[in-house]
Design a protein around this motif. Structure first.
Motif, short mmCIF file in Angstrom:
data_model
loop_
_atom_site.label_atom_id
_atom_site.label_comp_id
_atom_site.label_asym_id
_atom_site.label_seq_id
_atom_site.Cartn_x
_atom_site.Cartn_y
_atom_site.Cartn_z
N ASN A 1 0.87 -1.18 0.00
CA ASN A 1 0.00 0.00 0.00
C ASN A 1 0.90 1.23 0.00
O ASN A 1 1.07 1.90 1.02
N ALA A 2 1.52 1.47 -1.13
CA ALA A 2 2.48 2.57 -1.22
C ALA A 2 2.02 3.54 -2.30
O ALA A 2 1.63 3.12 -3.40
N GLY A 3 2.02 4.79 -2.00
CA GLY A 3 1.62 5.80 -2.95
C GLY A 3 2.81 6.60 -3.44
O GLY A 3 3.86 6.66 -2.79
N PHE A 4 2.65 7.22 -4.61
CA PHE A 4 3.72 8.02 -5.18
C PHE A 4 3.09 9.13 -6.02
O PHE A 4 2.20 8.87 -6.83
N THR A 5 3.54 10.35 -5.82
CA THR A 5 3.06 11.50 -6.60
C THR A 5 4.12 11.91 -7.60
O THR A 5 5.22 12.33 -7.21
N PRO A 6 3.86 11.74 -8.91
CA PRO A 6 4.87 12.09 -9.91
C PRO A 6 5.21 13.58 -9.85
O PRO A 6 4.31 14.43 -9.80
N ALA B 1 6.75 15.27 -12.22
CA ALA B 1 6.72 15.90 -13.54
C ALA B 1 6.17 14.89 -14.54
O ALA B 1 6.00 13.71 -14.25
N ALA B 2 5.86 15.36 -15.74
CA ALA B 2 5.41 14.47 -16.80
C ALA B 2 6.51 13.49 -17.16
O ALA B 2 7.70 13.79 -17.07
N GLY B 3 6.12 12.28 -17.56
CA GLY B 3 7.10 11.26 -17.93
C GLY B 3 6.52 9.87 -17.81
O GLY B 3 5.30 9.68 -17.66
N LYS B 4 7.40 8.86 -17.86
CA LYS B 4 7.00 7.46 -17.74
C LYS B 4 7.33 6.97 -16.33
O LYS B 4 8.42 7.23 -15.82
N TYR B 5 6.40 6.24 -15.72
CA TYR B 5 6.60 5.74 -14.36
C TYR B 5 6.17 4.27 -14.28
O TYR B 5 5.21 3.85 -14.92
N TRP B 6 6.93 3.49 -13.47
CA TRP B 6 6.60 2.10 -13.20
C TRP B 6 7.12 1.73 -11.82
O TRP B 6 7.93 2.44 -11.23
N ALA B 7 6.65 0.62 -11.30
CA ALA B 7 7.04 0.17 -9.96
C ALA B 7 7.78 -1.16 -10.07
O ALA B 7 7.48 -1.99 -10.94
N VAL B 8 8.75 -1.35 -9.20
CA VAL B 8 9.48 -2.61 -9.09
C VAL B 8 9.23 -3.16 -7.69
O VAL B 8 9.53 -2.50 -6.70
N VAL B 9 8.67 -4.39 -7.63
CA VAL B 9 8.35 -5.02 -6.35
C VAL B 9 9.22 -6.25 -6.19
O VAL B 9 9.37 -7.05 -7.12
#
Length: 560
Positions: A172-177, A179-187
């Motif tokens: 249950n982790a949140g993230f606020t970008p 700036a504009a761009g590409k984002y992904w998560a690694v678990v």
């Protein structure tokens, strides 16, 4: 333990063979080739041997054929530190991660540790909360194992139980970008293996729908005149890409403008814009208006091409023919597939038999005119794929019964034809009901919407139900002269058939025969002489097509 070694015994034979030393065998000690006292062992998929060396407080890994071991856990004396162990049990997973069940043995701690390959200390996964009977405590934990889902099972001897620890986690982790761009998560999971999420694109909000339009510096020109095309895009959300296309062939240019001086009369030019949708959505495409060119050859060399057929089935051949006007006496031809030169063919014709749907064929000629080159019209080819009927299909049916046929077919089909139609409810549908009287080999033809088709043979096997008689009369009259298995499902075998007299003596035996084969049965003779009339005991072991086996036992009466 008294020989300070681990022996490897070959499989089979009840382990009567001599063992081979797989680890140790150099007396008691603490050297890399010795043990003080061997304990629990585990073997990975590569044959590496993991051995608990109890009173050296370590776990040693021995590669196949190695003369020394490598310490993969402990080796720092007896204790409760992360780099120490006591008298432990172990489990090794498929990535050579070592799980150590450490009961503490008088040091007032119990735990399960994970030692990654090459680690100098372990990570406490379970326990570590003192001795007790709570769900997060142990009291003398011992053997440990893991199932294919990564769930751990630990024997808790002092509490007379086995604890299951399910491999699960809640993120249950949140993230606020920023700036504009590409984002992904690694678990990373509990065993240290990472997993990467899908990519989310964060862009600036769009003012409206994405749009692209193009203009040309000219649309009607003499041959060899350069033409420049310019694109204007609106409401693209960033990271946009452009692809210019001439008569169905991408040019490779990916900027807002495209220029060339080699066009054919009737060429159609347009541009495709690819960009993001809104702030977080995926990709979207928009195609510009189409500009059709009017090219006047003005009496110079020109070339046009034609095709023997514009729509084919995959694998069929197409003949392309080039016709030259106002050209040199012996022009040189260069054929292109989707804008890429086709090597080795410089004649006025080209045979294509590996074309895919949407492929575009074009031809260039070298002329002695001021332009030097002339470009033909572009011909797109429609290639349809035939459905495929899987070969070798067999359907089995008991005699006198019916069966709905369900053939395996890959691809779209609009028509079906079974031949012969004998024994079928309808020979023009996909799933007819079959009631053939005997084995029947059908030919199924399926046709795709484009007219391409495929055929294959499908066998409907009609078999008698498995039956074993309770009497037979071997008198040579041609009826009931042998004792055998009367029938069985398709591809089944009589793996063993044995007949015994009332004293347990084997009278007859056969192996791997076909059901329904009287010649493979018992003819009522024993050692070349007629067996006496009596009741005999039989044993039949059937092996079916799926590899399963079934054993039948009973009695049969020999009547003379």
């Amino acid at each position: 333990p008294g020989n300070y070694r681990v022996l490897k015994f070959p499989p089979g034979g009840g382990y009567v063979s001599n063992g081979e030393v797989a680890a140790g065998g150099h007396g008691q000690g603490s050297n890399a080739n010795q043990f003080y006292l061997t304990g629990d062992i585990s073997v990975d998929s590569k044959g590496n041997l993991f051995v608990v060396d109890t009173y050296n407080w370590r776990v040693q890994e021995w590669a196949p054929g190695a003369t020394t071991g490598t310490t993969v856990a402990g080796g720092n004396g007896r204790g409760s530190a992360d780099n120490q162990i006591t008298d432990v049990n172990i489990w090794v997973d498929g990535k050579d991660t070592l799980y150590v069940s450490d009961p503490g043995n008088g040091l007032n701690f119990t735990r399960v540790q994970k030692w990654l390959p090459g680690a100098t200390s372990g990570q406490t996964l379970l326990g570590g909360n003192g001795i007790g009977n709570a769900p997060n405590q142990f009291n003398g934990n011992g053997p440990i194992t893991m199932d294919i889902k990564g769930n751990l099972y630990v024997s808790d001897g002092g509490n007379y139980r086995v604890l299951e620890f399910k491999r699960s986690s809640v993120i249950n982790a949140g993230f606020t970008p920023p700036a504009a761009g590409k984002y992904w998560a690694v678990v990373t999971d509990l065993q240290g293996f990472p997993a990467t999420s899908d990519t989310i694109y964060m862009n600036s909000p769009q003012a409206g729908p994405t749009n692209i339009s193009i203009i040309a510096s000219a649309t009607s020109t003499p041959v060899c005149t350069p033409i420049t095309f310019t694109a204007t895009a609106s409401n693209d959300a960033g990271e946009a890409s452009f692809q210019w296309v001439v008569s169905g062939v991408p040019t490779g240019d990916q900027t807002l403008s495209y220029a060339n001086n080699l066009f054919a009369d009737g060429d159609q030019v347009y541009c495709i814009l690819t960009t993001q949708i809104g702030c977080t959505a995926g990709l979207t495409n928009d195609t510009s208006n189409i500009i059709t060119l009017d090219i006047d050859p003005q009496g110079t060399a020109a070339v046009t091409i034609s095709a023997s057929q514009a729509a084919i089935c995959k694998g069929e051949s197409v003949l392309f023919t080039a016709t030259v006007t106002n050209g040199a006496a012996q022009p040189t031809f260069q054929w292109l597939l989707n804008g890429v030169p086709i090597p080795g063919d410089e004649s006025a014709t080209y045979h294509g038999d590996t074309l895919a749907n949407g492929d575009v064929i074009t031809c260039l000629i070298t002329s002695d005119d001021v332009c030097g080159l002339a470009k033909s019209n572009s011909l797109p080819i429609v290639v349809s794929t035939a459905p495929i009927v899987t070969a070798g299909q067999v359907f089995s049916i008991s005699a006198g019964q019916s069966l709905t046929l369900d053939p395996t077919v890959t691809g779209d089909a609009v028509s079906w034809l079974w031949t012969p139609g004998t024994g079928l409810s309808d020979s023009t549908i996909q799933n007819p009901i079959a009631t053939p009287a005997t084995n029947t080999l059908y030919t199924l033809k399926v046709t795709a919407p484009g007219g391409c088709s495929d055929t294959a043979s499908i066998l409907v096997n009609v078999y008698k139900a498995l039956g074993i008689p309770n009497a037979f009369t071997p008198n040579g009259d041609g009826h009931n002269d042998a004792f055998y298995v009367l029938g069985g499902p398709v591809d089944s075998h009589v793996e063993d058939l044995a007949v015994f007299n009332r004293w347990g003596q084997t009278i007859f035996q056969s192996h791997n025969t076909t059901p329904g084969d009287a010649s493979a049965g018992w003819n009522g003779y024993f050692h070349g002489s007629p067996a006496p009339p009596d009741t005999y005991v039989y044993m039949v072991r059937m092996k079916y097509a799926d590899g399963s086996r079934q054993l039948f036992k009973g009695t049969v009466i020999l009547i003379r």
